[in-house]
Structure formats: C-alpha cells, structure tokens
Design a protein around this motif. Structure first.
Motif, PDB file in Angstrom:
ATOM      1  N   LEU A  85       0.631  -0.640   0.002  1.00 15.76           N
ATOM      2  CA  LEU A  85       0.188   0.244   0.447  1.00 15.76           C
ATOM      3  C   LEU A  85       0.649   1.390  -0.035  1.00 15.76           C
ATOM      4  O   LEU A  85       2.047   1.444   0.706  1.00 15.76           O
ATOM      5  CB  LEU A  85      -0.635  -0.172   0.945  1.00 15.76           C
ATOM      6  CG  LEU A  85      -1.762  -1.339   1.535  1.00 15.76           C
ATOM      7  CD1 LEU A  85      -2.566  -1.513   2.474  1.00 15.76           C
ATOM      8  CD2 LEU A  85      -2.925  -1.656   0.161  1.00 15.76           C
ATOM      9  N   ARG A  86       0.288   2.326   0.003  1.00 14.23           N
ATOM     10  CA  ARG A  86       1.152   3.620  -0.154  1.00 14.23           C
ATOM     11  C   ARG A  86       0.928   4.477   0.567  1.00 14.23           C
ATOM     12  O   ARG A  86      -0.763   4.445   0.837  1.00 14.23           O
ATOM     13  CB  ARG A  86       0.598   4.317  -1.705  1.00 14.23           C
ATOM     14  CG  ARG A  86       0.953   3.300  -3.654  1.00 14.23           C
ATOM     15  CD  ARG A  86       1.947   4.296  -3.875  1.00 14.23           C
ATOM     16  NE  ARG A  86       2.205   3.725  -5.290  1.00 14.23           N
ATOM     17  CZ  ARG A  86       2.603   3.920  -6.634  1.00 14.23           C
ATOM     18  NH1 ARG A  86       1.270   5.295  -6.922  1.00 14.23           N
ATOM     19  NH2 ARG A  86       2.772   2.781  -7.799  1.00 14.23           N
ATOM     20  N   ASN A  97      -6.420   0.208  -6.909  1.00 13.61           N
ATOM     21  CA  ASN A  97      -5.692  -0.409  -6.565  1.00 13.61           C
ATOM     22  C   ASN A  97      -5.340  -1.995  -5.799  1.00 13.61           C
ATOM     23  O   ASN A  97      -4.669  -2.296  -6.293  1.00 13.61           O
ATOM     24  CB  ASN A  97      -3.932   0.448  -5.725  1.00 13.61           C
ATOM     25  CG  ASN A  97      -4.040   1.651  -7.009  1.00 13.61           C
ATOM     26  OD1 ASN A  97      -3.202   1.422  -7.518  1.00 13.61           O
ATOM     27  ND2 ASN A  97      -4.808   2.728  -6.131  1.00 13.61           N
ATOM     28  N   THR A  98      -7.000  -2.825  -5.352  1.00 13.05           N
ATOM     29  CA  THR A  98      -6.609  -3.833  -4.636  1.00 13.05           C
ATOM     30  C   THR A  98      -6.677  -4.559  -5.508  1.00 13.05           C
ATOM     31  O   THR A  98      -5.459  -6.057  -5.228  1.00 13.05           O
ATOM     32  CB  THR A  98      -8.505  -3.719  -4.381  1.00 13.05           C
ATOM     33  OG1 THR A  98      -8.574  -3.241  -3.323  1.00 13.05           O
ATOM     34  CG2 THR A  98      -8.604  -5.622  -3.865  1.00 13.05           C
ATOM     35  N   GLU A  99      -6.995  -5.108  -6.763  1.00 12.61           N
ATOM     36  CA  GLU A  99      -7.000  -5.987  -7.869  1.00 12.61           C
ATOM     37  C   GLU A  99      -5.771  -6.560  -7.537  1.00 12.61           C
ATOM     38  O   GLU A  99      -4.986  -7.214  -8.046  1.00 12.61           O
ATOM     39  CB  GLU A  99      -7.331  -5.648  -8.915  1.00 12.61           C
ATOM     40  CG  GLU A  99      -7.813  -6.565  -9.785  1.00 12.61           C
ATOM     41  CD  GLU A  99      -8.186  -8.382  -8.876  1.00 12.61           C
ATOM     42  OE1 GLU A  99      -8.418  -9.074  -9.592  1.00 12.61           O
ATOM     43  OE2 GLU A  99      -9.268  -8.131  -8.106  1.00 12.61           O
ATOM     44  N   VAL A 117     -12.554 -10.975  -8.608  1.00 14.67           N
ATOM     45  CA  VAL A 117     -12.014 -10.445  -9.375  1.00 14.67           C
ATOM     46  C   VAL A 117     -12.964  -8.925  -9.630  1.00 14.67           C
ATOM     47  O   VAL A 117     -13.961  -8.858  -9.679  1.00 14.67           O
ATOM     48  CB  VAL A 117     -12.513 -10.798 -11.064  1.00 14.67           C
ATOM     49  CG1 VAL A 117     -12.090  -9.803 -11.867  1.00 14.67           C
ATOM     50  CG2 VAL A 117     -11.303 -11.643 -11.119  1.00 14.67           C
ATOM     51  N   LEU A 118     -12.196  -7.900  -9.066  1.00 13.10           N
ATOM     52  CA  LEU A 118     -12.856  -6.297  -8.933  1.00 13.10           C
ATOM     53  C   LEU A 118     -12.065  -5.702 -10.256  1.00 13.10           C
ATOM     54  O   LEU A 118     -11.313  -4.654 -10.245  1.00 13.10           O
ATOM     55  CB  LEU A 118     -12.006  -5.749  -7.435  1.00 13.10           C
ATOM     56  CG  LEU A 118     -12.721  -6.433  -5.840  1.00 13.10           C
ATOM     57  CD1 LEU A 118     -12.231  -5.754  -5.043  1.00 13.10           C
ATOM     58  CD2 LEU A 118     -14.161  -6.692  -6.286  1.00 13.10           C
ATOM     59  N   PHE A 129     -17.090   2.901  -9.823  1.00 25.60           N
ATOM     60  CA  PHE A 129     -18.367   1.833 -10.309  1.00 25.60           C
ATOM     61  C   PHE A 129     -16.711   0.403  -9.906  1.00 25.60           C
ATOM     62  O   PHE A 129     -15.887   0.593 -10.411  1.00 25.60           O
ATOM     63  CB  PHE A 129     -17.927   1.425 -11.253  1.00 25.60           C
ATOM     64  CG  PHE A 129     -19.693   2.323 -11.527  1.00 25.60           C
ATOM     65  CD1 PHE A 129     -20.863   2.851 -11.191  1.00 25.60           C
ATOM     66  CD2 PHE A 129     -19.925   3.331 -12.897  1.00 25.60           C
ATOM     67  CE1 PHE A 129     -22.299   3.699 -11.169  1.00 25.60           C
ATOM     68  CE2 PHE A 129     -20.752   4.804 -12.996  1.00 25.60           C
ATOM     69  CZ  PHE A 129     -22.191   3.788 -12.332  1.00 25.60           C
ATOM     70  N   ILE A 130     -17.235  -0.297  -9.390  1.00 27.79           N
ATOM     71  CA  ILE A 130     -16.556  -1.991  -9.009  1.00 27.79           C
ATOM     72  C   ILE A 130     -17.403  -2.605  -9.390  1.00 27.79           C
ATOM     73  O   ILE A 130     -19.080  -2.605  -9.169  1.00 27.79           O
ATOM     74  CB  ILE A 130     -16.279  -2.397  -7.274  1.00 27.79           C
ATOM     75  CG1 ILE A 130     -15.648  -0.662  -6.444  1.00 27.79           C
ATOM     76  CG2 ILE A 130     -16.435  -3.308  -7.252  1.00 27.79           C
ATOM     77  CD1 ILE A 130     -15.939  -1.074  -5.367  1.00 27.79           C
TER      78      ILE A 130
END
Length: 179
Positions: A85-86, A97-99, A117-118, A129-130
């Motif tokens: 993580l930043r 940025n999770t994926e 999958v996101l 949107f996710i």
C-alpha cells in the motif's frame, strides 16, 4: 475459501457474541470437528453453512452479515498487506488498486486462492464503479470492506456505497462516491 478468513470469522463471532456462539455455529453447520488453519484452503460451502446458520440464529439476513464481517476485516487486511500500500492512498485509491496489489498477492500465495475479480472504473477523483465478479456471490462482503475502508481512512461520513444490481449475482456493480 482461505483458512485465514475462517479464523477471522471465528474471532469476529467471538468478539461480537461469545465463544459458545462460535461453537454452536460450528455444530449447527456440521463442522464441529474441524479446526481451521490459516494456510489451508477450505470448501466455500463451509462459509455458506456458517453464515447461513448465523443468519438463522440472529435473524439477520446473510447479505447483511457478510457486510458486517467485511467491515470487521479491514484493519487486519490493511495490516497484512501494508507493504503493498501507498501511504497517500485513501478509500477510493485502495479500491482502485486492490486487484493489482492485494488480490495479486493472494493469488500468488496459493493456486487455490480465488478472491473475487474487481473491475474498477474510476469516473473521477470522487467516484468509481466496482464490478464484483465471483461465483461465490458474496458481494455483501465487498460492500462491507468498502465501508470498512471508509472508516479506516476516516471518511465514513463522506463515502456512499450503493449496489446498483442484485447483490445475489455472480456479477454485481457497486457505486462508490465521496461527497
């Protein structure tokens, strides 16, 4: 489902209720002889059975329980993946940025790990949107994690989370907006 999730679920139930409630859930789900290990991947059916039993015991719908558990998971997830993580990231940045950070790491750790999958579409600096895609049909967990992230980053009063499709599907669109 990864054993670490089951271990966190046990801790969640024990802190929100008590240890005997966890034992009763395990018994009612037919899992009383099972001891979850953080390195093992377990059948998804175990989580469905446990959450189903919890819904029956509490009268709270399974989707709502998934959301509550998702919120609870966030501090542990942030600790586990802190090296990915930043420091400047906030709620929407984390989602975006999770994926390619956390989910990439989860998939690389064990071939059987299958986080959802996101597919994230950033509309502007305050909105995205996710598209949650998973055969598990547990988008409530994702909604809870988004709410938990907003709390973690002290943005809970400014973040709106709305499912724009049925929360029961394999593909669910979630609209997240910072006011």
């Amino acid at each position: 489902m990864h054993g670490h999730i089951f271990m966190l679920l046990r801790r969640y139930v024990q802190t929100q209720y008590d240890h005997s409630t966890w034992l009763k859930l395990m018994q009612n789900a037919g899992l009383e002889t099972l001891e979850f290990d953080h390195k093992t991947v377990y059948p998804d059916q175990h989580i469905y059975d446990l959450v189903g039993q919890a819904a029956q015991m509490t009268g709270i719908p399974a989707g709502e329980l998934h959301e509550k558990f998702g919120e609870y998971l966030v501090p542990d997830l942030m600790f586990m993946y802190q090296k990915h993580l930043r420091p400047e990231w906030k709620t929407l940045d984390m989602i975006e940025n999770t994926e390619r950070t956390m989910h990439k790491q989860v998939r690389s750790e064990h071939a059987e790990n299958r986080p959802p999958v996101l597919e994230v579409q950033r509309l502007n600096k305050n909105e995205l949107f996710i598209d949650y895609i998973s055969k598990r049909r547990m988008s409530g967990l994702a909604v809870g994690i988004v709410r938990g992230l907003a709390t973690y980053f002290d943005e809970a009063d400014r973040i709106e989370v709305l499912s724009t499709t049925s929360e029961e599907g394999e593909q669910v669109r979630i609209h997240v907006r910072r006011r």
